[in-house]
Design an enzyme around this catalytic site. Sequence first.
Site, PDB file in Angstrom:
ATOM      1  N   ASP A  62       0.817  -1.219   0.000  1.00 24.86           N
ATOM      2  CA  ASP A  62       0.000   0.000   0.000  1.00 24.86           C
ATOM      3  C   ASP A  62       0.843   1.258   0.000  1.00 24.86           C
ATOM      4  O   ASP A  62       2.065   1.213   0.202  1.00 24.86           O
ATOM      5  CB  ASP A  62      -0.959  -0.009   1.206  1.00 24.86           C
ATOM      6  N   ASN A 128      -7.368  -2.936  14.594  1.00 25.19           N
ATOM      7  CA  ASN A 128      -8.766  -3.280  14.292  1.00 25.19           C
ATOM      8  C   ASN A 128      -8.860  -4.470  13.331  1.00 25.19           C
ATOM      9  O   ASN A 128      -9.912  -4.732  12.770  1.00 25.19           O
ATOM     10  CB  ASN A 128      -9.497  -2.059  13.718  1.00 25.19           C
ATOM     11  N   GLU A 135      -9.693  -1.979   5.621  1.00 24.86           N
ATOM     12  CA  GLU A 135     -10.304  -1.671   6.905  1.00 24.86           C
ATOM     13  C   GLU A 135     -11.528  -2.580   7.145  1.00 24.86           C
ATOM     14  O   GLU A 135     -12.040  -3.193   6.211  1.00 24.86           O
ATOM     15  CB  GLU A 135     -10.751  -0.204   6.911  1.00 24.86           C
TER      16      GLU A 135
HETATM   17  C1  GLP Z   1      -0.511   0.264   8.669  1.00 24.71           C
HETATM   18  C2  GLP Z   1      -0.079  -0.547   7.439  1.00 24.71           C
HETATM   19  C3  GLP Z   1      -0.267  -2.025   7.666  1.00 24.71           C
HETATM   20  C4  GLP Z   1       0.372  -2.425   8.995  1.00 24.71           C
HETATM   21  C5  GLP Z   1      -0.287  -1.682  10.137  1.00 24.71           C
HETATM   22  C6  GLP Z   1       0.306  -2.023  11.483  1.00 24.71           C
HETATM   23  O1  GLP Z   1      -1.887   0.419   8.707  1.00 24.71           O
HETATM   24  N1  GLP Z   1      -0.784  -0.176   6.242  1.00 24.71           N
HETATM   25  O2  GLP Z   1       0.319  -2.736   6.586  1.00 24.71           O
HETATM   26  O3  GLP Z   1       0.239  -3.802   9.181  1.00 24.71           O
HETATM   27  O4  GLP Z   1      -0.108  -0.297   9.906  1.00 24.71           O
HETATM   28  O5  GLP Z   1       1.423  -1.234  11.756  1.00 24.71           O
HETATM   29  P1  GLP Z   1       2.536  -1.620  12.785  1.00 24.71           P
HETATM   30  O6  GLP Z   1       3.314  -2.747  12.159  1.00 24.71           O
HETATM   31  O7  GLP Z   1       3.387  -0.397  12.926  1.00 24.71           O
HETATM   32  O8  GLP Z   1       1.870  -2.029  14.032  1.00 24.71           O
END
Ligand code: GLP
Length: 234
Positions: A62, A128, A135
Amino acid sequence: MKVIKVKNTAEGGKSAFRILQEEMASGAKTLGLATGSTPLGLYKEMRESALDFSDMVSVNLDEYVGLSADDPNSYAYFMKQHLFTAKPFKTSFLPNGLAADLQAEAQRYEDLIAEHPIDLQILGIGRNGHIGFNEPGTPFDIPTHVVDLTESTIQANSRFFEKAEDVPKQAISMGIASIMKSKIIILMAYGKEKADAVAAAVQGPIRESLPASVLQRHPNVILIVDEEAGAKLL
Ligand code: GLP
């Protein structure tokens, strides 16, 4: 789903790296990569390894809408900083968050995934239960698409931005259908704030309100968790 319990993110990174090494030895050519703090242990192992990725393709999950690849908060920048500068790939794809036509960009990205089927996808999980930027409520059959980020995700991401109004409200994300096409998926989760999402993803009902629960339908998912993130697993 195979579950690997580790002590911490460093050990989780090593564990994921071993799987990556095995898959590369058996011919994996295209990696699906993720951003966020979760894959940092793996990227450290990759950077410090003797492995060469110059013959491989990477496809990221993404990118934020509105940020250029030079913006330190863009995922393109993150990937350069944590992996690509040290270990360049033959080609590395990320969605273009500055595309004039975002829908066309999402379609282009989906076509590109079809051209480069992902052998091994790295995934984190949102608090979430989101994967990529899919989402809660995202249809399971959706391809790459433009996403309106939820308040909880915007808030979770705001720690990286100076001002609240700078936090992007939209992203382009691989869809759940795109992610599910990957041959192997490594889902990693660390820390107590992920415990509910992990438990719901692994042992809860499969439902669109918890995007990661779709992974129960995938034949080859490896979950790597530390004690806190795995605390609510039965
Ligand atoms: C963002 C990314 C996800 C990731 C999530 C969790 O939303 N788009 O790909 O898994 O954050 O982030 P973190 O790994 O910092 O907890």
